[in-house]
Enzyme design. Sequence first.
Site, short mmCIF file in Angstrom:
data_model
loop_
_atom_site.label_atom_id
_atom_site.label_comp_id
_atom_site.label_asym_id
_atom_site.label_seq_id
_atom_site.Cartn_x
_atom_site.Cartn_y
_atom_site.Cartn_z
N ASN A 5 0.84 -1.20 0.00
CA ASN A 5 0.00 0.00 0.00
C ASN A 5 0.88 1.24 0.00
O ASN A 5 0.41 2.34 0.26
CB ASN A 5 -0.94 0.01 1.21
CG ASN A 5 -2.23 -0.74 0.90
OD1 ASN A 5 -2.70 -0.77 -0.23
ND2 ASN A 5 -2.80 -1.38 1.92
N ASN A 6 2.16 1.06 -0.27
CA ASN A 6 3.08 2.19 -0.35
C ASN A 6 2.88 2.87 -1.72
O ASN A 6 3.27 2.32 -2.76
CB ASN A 6 4.52 1.66 -0.18
CG ASN A 6 5.57 2.76 -0.26
OD1 ASN A 6 5.39 3.76 -0.96
ND2 ASN A 6 6.67 2.57 0.45
N ASP A 24 10.58 -6.92 -0.99
CA ASP A 24 11.16 -6.53 0.29
C ASP A 24 12.52 -5.91 -0.02
O ASP A 24 13.28 -6.43 -0.84
CB ASP A 24 11.29 -7.71 1.25
CG ASP A 24 11.31 -7.22 2.69
OD1 ASP A 24 10.49 -6.35 3.05
OD2 ASP A 24 12.17 -7.68 3.47
N PHE A 75 11.43 8.31 -1.33
CA PHE A 75 10.91 8.01 0.01
C PHE A 75 11.99 7.27 0.80
O PHE A 75 13.09 7.02 0.30
CB PHE A 75 9.62 7.17 -0.08
CG PHE A 75 9.81 5.80 -0.65
CD1 PHE A 75 9.89 5.62 -2.03
CD2 PHE A 75 9.93 4.68 0.17
CE1 PHE A 75 10.08 4.35 -2.56
CE2 PHE A 75 10.11 3.40 -0.36
CZ PHE A 75 10.18 3.24 -1.74
N GLY A 76 11.67 6.93 2.04
CA GLY A 76 12.58 6.13 2.86
C GLY A 76 13.94 6.80 3.00
O GLY A 76 14.06 7.98 3.35
N ASP A 106 16.02 7.54 0.69
CA ASP A 106 16.47 8.20 -0.56
C ASP A 106 17.24 9.52 -0.33
O ASP A 106 18.23 9.76 -1.03
CB ASP A 106 15.27 8.48 -1.48
CG ASP A 106 14.85 7.23 -2.26
OD1 ASP A 106 15.61 6.25 -2.26
OD2 ASP A 106 13.77 7.26 -2.87
N LYS A 156 15.60 7.54 -11.21
CA LYS A 156 15.77 6.59 -10.10
C LYS A 156 15.49 5.17 -10.59
O LYS A 156 16.26 4.24 -10.33
CB LYS A 156 14.87 6.95 -8.91
CG LYS A 156 15.05 5.97 -7.74
CD LYS A 156 14.12 6.20 -6.56
CE LYS A 156 14.22 5.03 -5.56
NZ LYS A 156 13.23 5.03 -4.51
N HIS A 201 17.68 -0.42 -7.34
CA HIS A 201 17.42 -1.81 -6.93
C HIS A 201 16.05 -2.29 -7.40
O HIS A 201 15.92 -3.30 -8.06
CB HIS A 201 17.54 -1.86 -5.41
CG HIS A 201 16.83 -0.71 -4.72
ND1 HIS A 201 17.23 0.59 -4.88
CD2 HIS A 201 15.72 -0.65 -3.96
CE1 HIS A 201 16.43 1.39 -4.22
NE2 HIS A 201 15.48 0.66 -3.65
N ARG A 202 15.00 -1.49 -7.09
CA ARG A 202 13.64 -1.95 -7.42
C ARG A 202 13.42 -1.90 -8.93
O ARG A 202 12.82 -2.80 -9.50
CB ARG A 202 12.59 -1.09 -6.69
CG ARG A 202 11.16 -1.62 -6.86
CD ARG A 202 10.16 -0.93 -5.94
NE ARG A 202 10.55 -1.03 -4.55
CZ ARG A 202 11.16 -0.08 -3.86
NH1 ARG A 202 11.42 1.09 -4.43
NH2 ARG A 202 11.50 -0.26 -2.61
P1 IMP Z 1 10.11 -2.46 2.69
O1 IMP Z 1 10.61 -3.10 1.47
O2 IMP Z 1 8.82 -1.74 2.43
O3 IMP Z 1 10.04 -3.40 3.86
O4 IMP Z 1 11.14 -1.31 3.04
C1 IMP Z 1 12.06 -1.37 4.11
C2 IMP Z 1 12.59 0.01 4.42
O5 IMP Z 1 13.40 0.46 3.35
C3 IMP Z 1 11.56 1.11 4.65
O6 IMP Z 1 12.06 1.97 5.64
C4 IMP Z 1 11.48 1.82 3.34
O7 IMP Z 1 11.11 3.18 3.52
C5 IMP Z 1 12.91 1.69 2.86
N1 IMP Z 1 12.95 1.63 1.41
C6 IMP Z 1 12.38 0.69 0.60
N2 IMP Z 1 12.60 0.97 -0.67
C7 IMP Z 1 13.31 2.13 -0.69
C8 IMP Z 1 13.82 2.95 -1.75
O8 IMP Z 1 13.65 2.70 -2.94
N3 IMP Z 1 14.51 4.03 -1.35
C9 IMP Z 1 14.72 4.37 -0.06
N4 IMP Z 1 14.25 3.66 0.96
C10 IMP Z 1 13.54 2.54 0.63
#
Ligand code: IMP
Length: 193
Positions: free
Chosen positions: A8-9, A68, A148-149, A151, A171, A176-177
């Site tokens: 839901n992100n 993940d 986000f996170g 970044d 990006k 990675h994603r």
């Molecule tokens: P999850 O994959 O949603 O469990 O993410 C784990 C953690 O990594 C969370 O704090 C996310 O905000 C952070 N995160 C996931 N993907 C990214 C990204 O692409 N950039 C920065 N932080 C990320």
Amino acid sequence: MKICFATNNSKKLKEVRAVLGKEFEIVSLEEIGCKEELPETGDKLEDNAFQKARYVKTHYGVDCFADDTGLEVDALDGAPGVYSGRYAGEPRSDDRNVDLLLKNMAEKKDRKAAFRTVIALIIGDEEWAFNGKAEGELIGARSGEGGFGYDPIFKPLGYDKTFAELSLEEKNTISHRGKAVRLLATFLKEKSS
Ligand code: IMP
């Protein structure tokens, strides 16, 4: 092709929809009526990705994929890694996670870090995994408003901007994603042709 992305992100959804394009209809957890938090109790990214995808498949009966992601920092022996989301404890907060990481890195000279993503895909009763990695370094203070996170403090290798200063397309090209999702897209296209 319609498939659920078990998240839901909204920022992740936007990134993934941009890579997969119009050939795929990506529905979120909310759109399949899943409001509960998905289990992620493993100590490996791959375990957590599969836990989330299997939960959705079992409880909602839809083909799906889950990702993940972890940020692995050399000077911290790979932390926060699989615990990146909960680095500063519950409730999860990107802001508090970044603050804690900046604090723990304050005295460190080695700034190398890498994001790693595992995507778990379930179609019918078959499962596959796709991986992506982005290497870079951590800077000492937040820079940029995008993403986000973590970044705003992650500068990918060969760039003098953080992920938060790049456009979504930039990006996605190096992240990675983005890498993992492109492998997923190639696989899905071959499978449906
Ligand atoms: P999850 O994959 O949603 O469990 O993410 C784990 C953690 O990594 C969370 O704090 C996310 O905000 C952070 N995160 C996931 N993907 C990214 C990204 O692409 N950039 C920065 N932080 C990320």
